[in-house]
Design an enzyme around this catalytic site. Sequence first.
Site, PDB file in Angstrom:
ATOM      1  N   TYR A 126       0.815  -1.220   0.000  1.00 52.11           N
ATOM      2  CA  TYR A 126       0.000   0.000   0.000  1.00 52.11           C
ATOM      3  C   TYR A 126       0.846   1.266   0.000  1.00 52.11           C
ATOM      4  O   TYR A 126       0.323   2.353   0.176  1.00 52.11           O
ATOM      5  CB  TYR A 126      -0.926   0.006   1.219  1.00 52.11           C
ATOM      6  CG  TYR A 126      -2.071  -0.971   1.091  1.00 52.11           C
ATOM      7  CD1 TYR A 126      -1.825  -2.343   1.095  1.00 52.11           C
ATOM      8  CD2 TYR A 126      -3.382  -0.542   0.977  1.00 52.11           C
ATOM      9  CE1 TYR A 126      -2.862  -3.250   0.979  1.00 52.11           C
ATOM     10  CE2 TYR A 126      -4.428  -1.443   0.865  1.00 52.11           C
ATOM     11  CZ  TYR A 126      -4.157  -2.795   0.856  1.00 52.11           C
ATOM     12  OH  TYR A 126      -5.179  -3.692   0.738  1.00 52.11           O
ATOM     13  N   LYS A 173       4.585 -14.830   4.256  1.00 53.85           N
ATOM     14  CA  LYS A 173       4.987 -15.607   3.077  1.00 53.85           C
ATOM     15  C   LYS A 173       6.497 -15.435   2.931  1.00 53.85           C
ATOM     16  O   LYS A 173       7.016 -15.082   1.868  1.00 53.85           O
ATOM     17  CB  LYS A 173       4.215 -15.076   1.851  1.00 53.85           C
ATOM     18  CG  LYS A 173       4.284 -15.962   0.638  1.00 53.85           C
ATOM     19  CD  LYS A 173       3.356 -17.152   0.683  1.00 53.85           C
ATOM     20  CE  LYS A 173       3.579 -18.029  -0.530  1.00 53.85           C
ATOM     21  NZ  LYS A 173       2.787 -19.269  -0.504  1.00 53.85           N
ATOM     22  N   ASP A 206      -0.950 -19.144   3.156  1.00 57.68           N
ATOM     23  CA  ASP A 206      -1.884 -20.040   2.448  1.00 57.68           C
ATOM     24  C   ASP A 206      -2.331 -21.180   3.361  1.00 57.68           C
ATOM     25  O   ASP A 206      -3.521 -21.506   3.445  1.00 57.68           O
ATOM     26  CB  ASP A 206      -1.294 -20.546   1.120  1.00 57.68           C
ATOM     27  CG  ASP A 206       0.198 -20.813   1.177  1.00 57.68           C
ATOM     28  OD1 ASP A 206       0.795 -20.617   2.245  1.00 57.68           O
ATOM     29  OD2 ASP A 206       0.768 -21.230   0.154  1.00 57.68           O
ATOM     30  N   ASP A 230      -5.797  -7.100   4.804  1.00 60.01           N
ATOM     31  CA  ASP A 230      -6.985  -6.738   4.040  1.00 60.01           C
ATOM     32  C   ASP A 230      -7.741  -8.005   3.640  1.00 60.01           C
ATOM     33  O   ASP A 230      -8.947  -8.144   3.864  1.00 60.01           O
ATOM     34  CB  ASP A 230      -6.543  -5.953   2.789  1.00 60.01           C
ATOM     35  CG  ASP A 230      -7.716  -5.502   1.941  1.00 60.01           C
ATOM     36  OD1 ASP A 230      -8.752  -5.125   2.523  1.00 60.01           O
ATOM     37  OD2 ASP A 230      -7.598  -5.525   0.704  1.00 60.01           O
TER      38      ASP A 230
END
Length: 340
Positions: A126, A173, A206, A230
């Site tokens: 962002y 991640k 994930d 988000d």
Amino acid sequence: MAEKHTIVLIPGDGIGLEVSQAVVAVLNAADAPLTYEERHAGLIALDDGHDVLPAGTLDAVRRHKLALKGPCTTPVGKGFTSVNVQLRQKLNLHAAIRPVRSLAGVPTRYQDVDLVIFRENTEGLYSGIENEITPGVVTSLKVATEAACTRIARAAFEYARKRGRKKITVFHKANIMKQSDGLFLRCVQRVAEGFTDIVHDALIIDAGCMRLVQDPSRFDILLMENFYGDVISDLAAGLVGGLGVVPGANVGDAAAVFEAVHGSAPDIAGKNIANPLALLMSAVMMLNHMHETRGDERCKQAAERIKTAYNRALGDGCKTADLGGCLGTSQFADAVIERL
Ligand code: ATP
């Protein structure tokens, strides 16, 4: 009569207008000690010939330090920076705190969800640094700074200790984004050393998503960078009845802005069918925050009255369409007001 607190009310646009009107009606009926300075942002500000986030709106939040905000639409593809992103970055509202809980009277597949999402609110993807390297090739930079990663980790651990929560799980991640998510993990690890009373672990995002939908009751506080926060917020909303029931706080050192997780939902705007509960719950978070930071007992009392009343309303089957009920936005607010 004791003084009231002035807060900035940004009704927003889309369903923001309806839900903020409903919420103010409940706040007034509950004798919340508030007065409102109404300011605009999003489409309404643009229609009035102002910026998407007018300087006057920003100044008002800086001055009063608190805002209750409805969703604001940022036109896509016209070069505008998102109202929400601007507000969070310009006011340095570094922590997004989003409690996601099962509600009695809102049956879903899960009955015992009680999560709090801590989302880093100022950087990551962002940061708005995008470049066209050559025609047909663009880059979008994910920014991670030690200062911001440490700050959000500290906010989560301090919250856990204060609220008696036991465990923090980081979603990341770092197997792919070794540098940026690696830094996030290292900062969390360092902060955790000062909080030996709080258990913490980390999951690749994930796998975390799969476990979250398999059994959300295994999680307590979820901590992550901006973009993951988000996505996970909407996923988690789906566990407890949808976006109509998830509130949020954007907290910084100098100001705090309370808003629902949902957006302006143009598909249902102007129809008096949107659920005002997410913004109402955000207002309850604001009142509790005011009690903690300003020591005003009246805020705590109003928060408790409203919470009890909306739980009663839901228990009595008073629900908007998103929760399988048939009440409109204003009728749901009336049902809460009757039960105050
Ligand atoms: P944004 O990208 O602006 O955050 P979003 O992708 O999260 O928005 P929303 O506008 O929040 O999308 O809403 C997605 C859909 O969820 C809406 O189209 C609407 O059908 C439903 N929804 C969202 N908020 C509410 C609400 N308060 N009451 C009922 N339905 C809602």
